[in-house]
Design a protein around this motif. Structure first.
Motif, PDB file in Angstrom:
ATOM      1  N   LYS A 116      11.453   0.118  -4.324  1.00 26.41           N
ATOM      2  CA  LYS A 116      11.091  -1.009  -5.193  1.00 26.41           C
ATOM      3  C   LYS A 116      11.943  -2.240  -4.869  1.00 26.41           C
ATOM      4  N   GLU A 117      13.222  -2.046  -4.665  1.00 31.26           N
ATOM      5  CA  GLU A 117      14.123  -3.164  -4.389  1.00 31.26           C
ATOM      6  C   GLU A 117      13.794  -3.828  -3.050  1.00 31.26           C
ATOM      7  N   LEU A 118      13.558  -3.042  -2.009  1.00 33.92           N
ATOM      8  CA  LEU A 118      13.245  -3.620  -0.704  1.00 33.92           C
ATOM      9  C   LEU A 118      11.889  -4.313  -0.702  1.00 33.92           C
ATOM     10  N   ASP A 119      10.919  -3.774  -1.437  1.00 39.19           N
ATOM     11  CA  ASP A 119       9.620  -4.439  -1.577  1.00 39.19           C
ATOM     12  C   ASP A 119       9.806  -5.803  -2.232  1.00 39.19           C
ATOM     13  N   GLU A 155       0.838  -1.211   0.000  1.00 36.04           N
ATOM     14  CA  GLU A 155       0.000   0.000   0.000  1.00 36.04           C
ATOM     15  C   GLU A 155       0.869   1.256   0.000  1.00 36.04           C
ATOM     16  N   ALA A 156       1.949   1.231   0.787  1.00 33.67           N
ATOM     17  CA  ALA A 156       2.871   2.365   0.806  1.00 33.67           C
ATOM     18  C   ALA A 156       3.523   2.556  -0.560  1.00 33.67           C
ATOM     19  N   LEU A 157       3.887   1.446  -1.210  1.00 33.94           N
ATOM     20  CA  LEU A 157       4.485   1.535  -2.545  1.00 33.94           C
ATOM     21  C   LEU A 157       3.494   2.125  -3.547  1.00 33.94           C
ATOM     22  N   GLU A 158       2.228   1.761  -3.423  1.00 33.13           N
ATOM     23  CA  GLU A 158       1.208   2.358  -4.297  1.00 33.13           C
ATOM     24  C   GLU A 158       1.173   3.871  -4.114  1.00 33.13           C
ATOM     25  N   ALA A 159       1.270   4.334  -2.865  1.00 34.07           N
ATOM     26  CA  ALA A 159       1.290   5.779  -2.603  1.00 34.07           C
ATOM     27  C   ALA A 159       2.524   6.423  -3.235  1.00 34.07           C
ATOM     28  N   GLU A 168       4.095   5.327  -5.888  1.00 40.59           N
ATOM     29  CA  GLU A 168       3.864   5.368  -7.342  1.00 40.59           C
ATOM     30  C   GLU A 168       3.043   6.607  -7.717  1.00 40.59           C
ATOM     31  N   ILE A 169       2.038   6.913  -6.912  1.00 43.88           N
ATOM     32  CA  ILE A 169       1.217   8.111  -7.166  1.00 43.88           C
ATOM     33  C   ILE A 169       2.056   9.368  -6.977  1.00 43.88           C
ATOM     34  N   ALA A 170       2.850   9.408  -5.908  1.00 43.40           N
ATOM     35  CA  ALA A 170       3.725  10.563  -5.670  1.00 43.40           C
ATOM     36  C   ALA A 170       4.693  10.750  -6.839  1.00 43.40           C
ATOM     37  N   ARG A 171       5.232   9.647  -7.342  1.00 39.18           N
ATOM     38  CA  ARG A 171       6.152   9.708  -8.489  1.00 39.18           C
ATOM     39  C   ARG A 171       5.433  10.282  -9.702  1.00 39.18           C
ATOM     40  N   GLY A 172       4.192   9.859  -9.904  1.00 38.61           N
ATOM     41  CA  GLY A 172       3.402  10.416 -11.006  1.00 38.61           C
ATOM     42  C   GLY A 172       3.214  11.921 -10.867  1.00 38.61           C
ATOM     43  N   VAL A 177       7.553 -14.621   1.001  1.00 41.67           N
ATOM     44  CA  VAL A 177       6.386 -15.277   0.379  1.00 41.67           C
ATOM     45  C   VAL A 177       6.671 -15.731  -1.047  1.00 41.67           C
ATOM     46  N   ALA A 178       7.903 -16.139  -1.298  1.00 44.43           N
ATOM     47  CA  ALA A 178       8.298 -16.671  -2.606  1.00 44.43           C
ATOM     48  C   ALA A 178       8.030 -15.686  -3.745  1.00 44.43           C
ATOM     49  N   GLY A 179       8.147 -14.393  -3.448  1.00 46.74           N
ATOM     50  CA  GLY A 179       7.992 -13.364  -4.471  1.00 46.74           C
ATOM     51  C   GLY A 179       6.560 -13.022  -4.837  1.00 46.74           C
ATOM     52  N   LYS A 180       5.594 -13.636  -4.191  1.00 50.64           N
ATOM     53  CA  LYS A 180       4.183 -13.410  -4.545  1.00 50.64           C
ATOM     54  C   LYS A 180       3.753 -11.998  -4.180  1.00 50.64           C
ATOM     55  N   ARG A 181       2.903 -11.442  -5.043  1.00 44.63           N
ATOM     56  CA  ARG A 181       2.405 -10.081  -4.845  1.00 44.63           C
ATOM     57  C   ARG A 181       0.944 -10.111  -4.419  1.00 44.63           C
ATOM     58  N   HIS A 182       0.545  -9.089  -3.698  1.00 38.04           N
ATOM     59  CA  HIS A 182      -0.858  -8.828  -3.360  1.00 38.04           C
ATOM     60  C   HIS A 182      -1.557  -9.976  -2.638  1.00 38.04           C
ATOM     61  N   LEU A 183      -0.842 -10.673  -1.776  1.00 39.73           N
ATOM     62  CA  LEU A 183      -1.484 -11.756  -1.021  1.00 39.73           C
ATOM     63  C   LEU A 183      -2.578 -11.216  -0.103  1.00 39.73           C
ATOM     64  N   TYR A 184      -2.317 -10.105   0.535  1.00 39.28           N
ATOM     65  CA  TYR A 184      -3.317  -9.518   1.440  1.00 39.28           C
ATOM     66  C   TYR A 184      -4.597  -9.199   0.667  1.00 39.28           C
TER      67      TYR A 184
END
Length: 145
Positions: free
Chosen positions: A103-106, A27-31, A33-37, A114-121
């Motif tokens: 991005k790298e730490l995420d 969720e923080a990364l999504e924020a 991404e918006i800030a970068r935009g 979690v074996a690289g899986k995204r958006h499990l939550y």
């Protein structure tokens, strides 16, 4: 519990708090991404403003307001928006520093935990909120459930 797909299924032994933590990081990364935009919007608008200002300065000069046009040209046209930087330099520093690190730490956290899986939550939230067997509530595009 039905799951969306293997890419969105929690690996064995991963606890709720870990999934929640990764969800918050996502969720923080999504924020970010918006800030970068917004920074790219700032970059584009600043460049547009500088060229439009230049046109206005040329028009002042043509209208005979040479002294004022010269002052605009000297003090503002092509000026750095921050000390020593045009907006492209701000973008490069942001992209190569804070953004790249985030991005790298995420990615690293997901790989390690979690074996690289995204958006499990989010996948688990979707599963908890959807009505199985109901149109528009399918687990995945081609799922029959």
């Amino acid at each position: 519990m039905t799951t969306i797909d293997e890419d969105h299924t929690r690996p064995e032994g991963v606890d709720d708090l870990t999934v929640e933590a990764l969800g918050n990081i996502s969720e923080a990364l999504e924020a970010i991404e918006i800030a970068r935009g917004h920074l790219y919007t700032f970059h584009r608008l600043s460049g547009t403003a500088d060229f439009t200002l230049g046109k206005g300065v040329d028009q002042l000069r043509e209208a005979g307001h040479t002294e004022l046009a010269d002052r605009f040209e000297r003090e503002l046209v092509g000026r750095n928006v921050l000390e020593g930087r045009w907006t492209f330099q701000i973008m490069e520093e942001y992209d190569d520093g804070y953004y790249a690190t985030f991005k790298e730490l995420d990615r690293l956290a997901r790989e390690q935990l979690v074996a690289g899986k995204r958006h499990l939550y989010e996948a688990e939230l979707k599963e908890a909120r959807r009505t199985a067997g109901r149109g528009g509530h399918e687990a995945a595009p081609d799922a029959e459930d």
